[in-house]
Design a protein around this motif. Structure first.
Motif, mmCIF file in Angstrom:
data_model
loop_
_atom_site.group_PDB
_atom_site.id
_atom_site.type_symbol
_atom_site.label_atom_id
_atom_site.label_comp_id
_atom_site.label_asym_id
_atom_site.label_seq_id
_atom_site.Cartn_x
_atom_site.Cartn_y
_atom_site.Cartn_z
ATOM 1 N N ILE A 130 -0.042 -2.660 -2.072
ATOM 2 C CA ILE A 130 0.189 -1.608 -1.079
ATOM 3 C C ILE A 130 1.692 -1.449 -0.868
ATOM 4 N N PHE A 131 2.139 -0.187 -0.944
ATOM 5 C CA PHE A 131 3.540 0.153 -0.739
ATOM 6 C C PHE A 131 3.632 1.232 0.334
ATOM 7 N N LYS A 132 4.796 1.318 0.969
ATOM 8 C CA LYS A 132 4.982 2.295 2.045
ATOM 9 C C LYS A 132 6.257 3.100 1.794
ATOM 10 N N ILE A 133 6.142 4.393 2.042
ATOM 11 C CA ILE A 133 7.283 5.301 1.948
ATOM 12 C C ILE A 133 7.587 5.763 3.367
ATOM 13 N N ASN A 134 8.827 5.547 3.819
ATOM 14 C CA ASN A 134 9.137 5.938 5.203
ATOM 15 C C ASN A 134 9.259 7.451 5.336
ATOM 16 N N ASP A 135 9.174 7.935 6.566
ATOM 17 C CA ASP A 135 9.149 9.383 6.820
ATOM 18 C C ASP A 135 10.397 10.106 6.320
ATOM 19 N N GLU A 136 11.568 9.497 6.505
ATOM 20 C CA GLU A 136 12.808 10.147 6.062
ATOM 21 C C GLU A 136 12.824 10.319 4.544
ATOM 22 N N ASP A 137 12.403 9.287 3.829
ATOM 23 C CA ASP A 137 12.354 9.382 2.373
ATOM 24 C C ASP A 137 11.302 10.386 1.913
ATOM 25 N N ALA A 138 10.182 10.444 2.617
ATOM 26 C CA ALA A 138 9.142 11.425 2.283
ATOM 27 C C ALA A 138 9.673 12.853 2.477
ATOM 28 N N GLN A 152 14.970 14.358 -12.906
ATOM 29 C CA GLN A 152 15.374 13.111 -13.540
ATOM 30 C C GLN A 152 15.068 12.022 -12.520
ATOM 31 N N ILE A 153 14.254 11.045 -12.898
ATOM 32 C CA ILE A 153 13.859 9.984 -11.975
ATOM 33 C C ILE A 153 14.311 8.649 -12.542
ATOM 34 N N ASN A 154 15.204 7.990 -11.815
ATOM 35 C CA ASN A 154 15.718 6.681 -12.212
ATOM 36 C C ASN A 154 15.152 5.639 -11.257
ATOM 37 N N ILE A 155 14.517 4.619 -11.811
ATOM 38 C CA ILE A 155 13.863 3.594 -11.005
ATOM 39 C C ILE A 155 14.514 2.253 -11.310
ATOM 40 N N ASP A 156 14.925 1.578 -10.249
ATOM 41 C CA ASP A 156 15.476 0.232 -10.378
ATOM 42 C C ASP A 156 14.931 -0.594 -9.218
ATOM 43 N N GLU A 157 13.949 -1.454 -9.526
ATOM 44 C CA GLU A 157 13.223 -2.225 -8.514
ATOM 45 C C GLU A 157 12.549 -1.263 -7.534
ATOM 46 N N SER A 158 12.890 -1.347 -6.233
ATOM 47 C CA SER A 158 12.221 -0.491 -5.246
ATOM 48 C C SER A 158 13.056 0.738 -4.892
ATOM 49 N N GLU A 159 14.203 0.923 -5.538
ATOM 50 C CA GLU A 159 15.046 2.091 -5.271
ATOM 51 C C GLU A 159 14.831 3.129 -6.363
ATOM 52 N N ILE A 160 14.578 4.351 -5.930
ATOM 53 C CA ILE A 160 14.303 5.440 -6.860
ATOM 54 C C ILE A 160 15.287 6.563 -6.586
ATOM 55 N N THR A 170 17.705 9.632 -2.803
ATOM 56 C CA THR A 170 17.347 8.237 -3.029
ATOM 57 C C THR A 170 16.136 7.916 -2.169
ATOM 58 N N ILE A 171 15.141 7.342 -2.780
ATOM 59 C CA ILE A 171 13.900 6.981 -2.106
ATOM 60 C C ILE A 171 13.722 5.473 -2.245
ATOM 61 N N ASN A 172 13.379 4.819 -1.139
ATOM 62 C CA ASN A 172 13.091 3.383 -1.168
ATOM 63 C C ASN A 172 11.625 3.165 -0.858
ATOM 64 N N ILE A 173 11.009 2.317 -1.614
ATOM 65 C CA ILE A 173 9.601 1.978 -1.431
ATOM 66 C C ILE A 173 9.545 0.562 -0.853
ATOM 67 N N SER A 174 8.838 0.386 0.263
ATOM 68 C CA SER A 174 8.690 -0.935 0.875
ATOM 69 C C SER A 174 7.396 -1.579 0.392
ATOM 70 N N VAL A 175 7.473 -2.850 0.095
ATOM 71 C CA VAL A 175 6.290 -3.611 -0.300
ATOM 72 C C VAL A 175 5.569 -4.062 0.963
ATOM 73 N N VAL A 176 4.297 -3.749 1.061
ATOM 74 C CA VAL A 176 3.477 -4.201 2.185
ATOM 75 C C VAL A 176 2.639 -5.385 1.750
ATOM 76 N N LYS A 177 2.019 -5.282 0.580
ATOM 77 C CA LYS A 177 1.135 -6.331 0.055
ATOM 78 C C LYS A 177 1.107 -6.223 -1.463
ATOM 79 N N VAL A 178 1.323 -7.325 -2.149
ATOM 80 C CA VAL A 178 1.244 -7.332 -3.610
ATOM 81 C C VAL A 178 0.416 -8.518 -4.046
ATOM 82 N N ASN A 179 -0.493 -8.264 -4.990
ATOM 83 C CA ASN A 179 -1.308 -9.350 -5.559
ATOM 84 C C ASN A 179 -0.838 -9.648 -6.959
#
Length: 179
Positions: A130-138, A152-160, A170-179
């Motif tokens: 589960i990942f979360k995108i904050n409102d400002e980034d959305a 053009q989409i450049n991805i490096d870890e959680s920064e896009i 720039t969009i940041n994805i937060s990790v909520v839960k990872v299996n």
């Protein structure tokens, strides 16, 4: 008279430094009449983050038996089930039971915390990230919306980093839960 879907054409050039995936994709998306621009762009972002050769958009909002995006193998087994938003428990169970792995991209910050509190004990214990995108980034993502996209989409870890001809976001994805 029923309102028909809006056709969106997207060319996305993905450079994913984390997975070493570098590819152009020419996509046609059907924007369901009830799908807003924000959700469509999050759907496109989810595709880019998980892009691989056989990843596909499904019928999405128009059917409850399919995810937004999936990856199937040659035997029709669902390898990856990608869901958006804040789905109910039955939808999450379906994702976990019908696929080898599932990913949920959440958005709408003010609704996320109450949803997560209610759902945390009901979430599948395995096979779901589960990942979360904050409102400002959305909103930044939504500002790139057009019926013909060239991104053009450049991805490096959680920064896009997403660039079109005029803008850079720039969009940041937060990790909520990872299996």
């Amino acid at each position: 008279m029923a309102i028909s879907a809006t056709v969106i054409r997207a060319k996305i050039s993905i450079a994913d430094m984390t997975r070493h995936y570098y590819q152009d994709h020419h996509l046609t998306l059907a924007q369901h009449p009830s799908e807003n621009e924000n959700r469509l762009m999050i759907r496109l972002l989810a595709f880019a983050i998980n892009a691989q050769e056989d990843l596909q958009f499904t019928k999405g909002l128009s059917t409850s038996d399919e995810p937004e995006i999936w990856l199937k193998d040659l035997t029709d087994t669902i390898e990856l089930w990608i869901e958006l938003g804040l789905p109910d428990e039955s939808r999450l169970k379906k994702a976990a039971n019908r696929s080898k792995h599932s990913i949920l991209y959440c958005y709408d910050e003010k609704s996320f915390d109450p949803w997560f509190k209610k759902m945390e004990s009901k979430l599948p214990k395995k096979k779901m990230d589960i990942f979360k995108i904050n409102d400002e980034d959305a909103k930044n993502l939504e500002s790139l919306y057009a019926r013909a996209l060239d991104l053009q989409i450049n991805i490096d870890e959680s920064e896009i980093m997403i660039t079109d001809n005029n803008t850079h976001k720039t969009i940041n994805i937060s990790v909520v839960k990872v299996n």
